[in-house]
Design a protein around this motif. Structure first.
Motif, PDB file in Angstrom:
ATOM      1  N   SER A   2       0.829  -1.202   0.000  1.00 27.28           N
ATOM      2  CA  SER A   2       0.000   0.000   0.000  1.00 27.28           C
ATOM      3  C   SER A   2       0.867   1.258   0.000  1.00 27.28           C
ATOM      4  N   ASP A   3       0.282   2.342  -0.466  1.00 22.14           N
ATOM      5  CA  ASP A   3       0.996   3.621  -0.452  1.00 22.14           C
ATOM      6  C   ASP A   3       1.396   3.989   0.970  1.00 22.14           C
ATOM      7  N   ALA A   4       0.552   3.648   1.935  1.00 21.08           N
ATOM      8  CA  ALA A   4       0.853   3.966   3.339  1.00 21.08           C
ATOM      9  C   ALA A   4       2.108   3.231   3.799  1.00 21.08           C
ATOM     10  N   THR A   5       2.234   1.965   3.399  1.00 20.43           N
ATOM     11  CA  THR A   5       3.422   1.188   3.767  1.00 20.43           C
ATOM     12  C   THR A   5       4.657   1.784   3.114  1.00 20.43           C
ATOM     13  N   ILE A   6       4.544   2.162   1.845  1.00 23.14           N
ATOM     14  CA  ILE A   6       5.672   2.770   1.128  1.00 23.14           C
ATOM     15  C   ILE A   6       6.067   4.088   1.786  1.00 23.14           C
ATOM     16  N   GLN A  10       9.681   5.059   3.570  1.00 24.85           N
ATOM     17  CA  GLN A  10      10.480   6.211   3.195  1.00 24.85           C
ATOM     18  C   GLN A  10      10.715   7.145   4.384  1.00 24.85           C
ATOM     19  N   ARG A  11       9.730   7.270   5.272  1.00 25.71           N
ATOM     20  CA  ARG A  11       9.900   8.104   6.470  1.00 25.71           C
ATOM     21  C   ARG A  11      10.896   7.487   7.443  1.00 25.71           C
ATOM     22  N   ARG A  12      10.873   6.162   7.560  1.00 26.13           N
ATOM     23  CA  ARG A  12      11.737   5.479   8.529  1.00 26.13           C
ATOM     24  C   ARG A  12      13.151   5.245   8.012  1.00 26.13           C
ATOM     25  N   ASP A  34       4.584  -7.888  -6.033  1.00 28.46           N
ATOM     26  CA  ASP A  34       6.035  -7.766  -5.944  1.00 28.46           C
ATOM     27  C   ASP A  34       6.455  -6.298  -5.917  1.00 28.46           C
ATOM     28  N   HIS A  35       7.434  -5.997  -5.069  1.00 28.30           N
ATOM     29  CA  HIS A  35       8.016  -4.665  -4.985  1.00 28.30           C
ATOM     30  C   HIS A  35       9.507  -4.810  -4.714  1.00 28.30           C
ATOM     31  N   TYR A  36      10.264  -3.815  -5.093  1.00 29.95           N
ATOM     32  CA  TYR A  36      11.673  -3.854  -4.726  1.00 29.95           C
ATOM     33  C   TYR A  36      12.149  -2.483  -4.270  1.00 29.95           C
ATOM     34  N   LEU A  37      13.135  -2.531  -3.366  1.00 27.99           N
ATOM     35  CA  LEU A  37      13.749  -1.327  -2.827  1.00 27.99           C
ATOM     36  C   LEU A  37      15.153  -1.219  -3.390  1.00 27.99           C
ATOM     37  N   VAL A  38      15.482  -0.061  -3.923  1.00 26.27           N
ATOM     38  CA  VAL A  38      16.834   0.195  -4.394  1.00 26.27           C
ATOM     39  C   VAL A  38      17.488   1.135  -3.378  1.00 26.27           C
ATOM     40  N   VAL A  39      18.507   0.618  -2.704  1.00 29.56           N
ATOM     41  CA  VAL A  39      19.265   1.416  -1.741  1.00 29.56           C
ATOM     42  C   VAL A  39      20.584   1.757  -2.417  1.00 29.56           C
ATOM     43  N   ASP A  40      20.817   3.039  -2.622  1.00 32.34           N
ATOM     44  CA  ASP A  40      21.999   3.476  -3.361  1.00 32.34           C
ATOM     45  C   ASP A  40      22.672   4.634  -2.635  1.00 32.34           C
ATOM     46  N   ASP A  41      23.683   4.295  -1.848  1.00 28.57           N
ATOM     47  CA  ASP A  41      24.507   5.278  -1.144  1.00 28.57           C
ATOM     48  C   ASP A  41      23.681   6.351  -0.434  1.00 28.57           C
ATOM     49  N   ALA A  48       7.303  -0.891  -7.855  1.00 28.64           N
ATOM     50  CA  ALA A  48       6.453  -2.065  -8.005  1.00 28.64           C
ATOM     51  C   ALA A  48       7.099  -2.983  -9.034  1.00 28.64           C
ATOM     52  N   GLY A  49       6.828  -4.276  -8.913  1.00 26.64           N
ATOM     53  CA  GLY A  49       7.316  -5.224  -9.907  1.00 26.64           C
ATOM     54  C   GLY A  49       8.544  -5.977  -9.442  1.00 26.64           C
TER      55      GLY A  49
END
Length: 103
Positions: A2-6, A10-12, A34-41, A48-49
């Protein structure tokens, strides 16, 4: 997811904890797609996806993710009891609570 989870992710997100980190966390949710998080420096992007080449793939319910992120569920015990499945660099999964500390 959900947008709330996203928004909450992002806040945390702790940019300092992600300094120098370049990883992709793929999530497969039985109940939320499916969703993925990109953590980049020190930056975070949520998509999504499915990513073509994630660092680690995690399969769980969105409820399990919420529990792990809130500290109510121990990530290692979720893994041991089958609530959480991980492939790839599974040690990265242990970094999630550092990247998204509870408040």
């Amino acid at each position: 997811m959900s947008d709330a989870t996203i928004d909450k992710l992002q806040r945390r997100f702790d940019p300092e904890a992600a300094s120098g980190m370049h990883e992709v966390f793929q999530f497969h949710f039985a109940d939320a797609g499916d969703h993925y998080l990109v953590v980049d420096d020190g930056t975070l992007e949520v998509h999504a996806g499915e990513h073509a080449d994630p660092s680690v793939s995690l399969s769980m319910s969105s409820e399990t993710l919420r529990g792990v992120m809130s500290g109510e569920i121990n990530g290692m015990s979720a893994f041991m009891t089958g609530k959480l499945k991980a492939t790839g660099n599974v040690m990265l999964a242990t970094q999630l609570t550092r990247l998204f500390p509870g408040h």
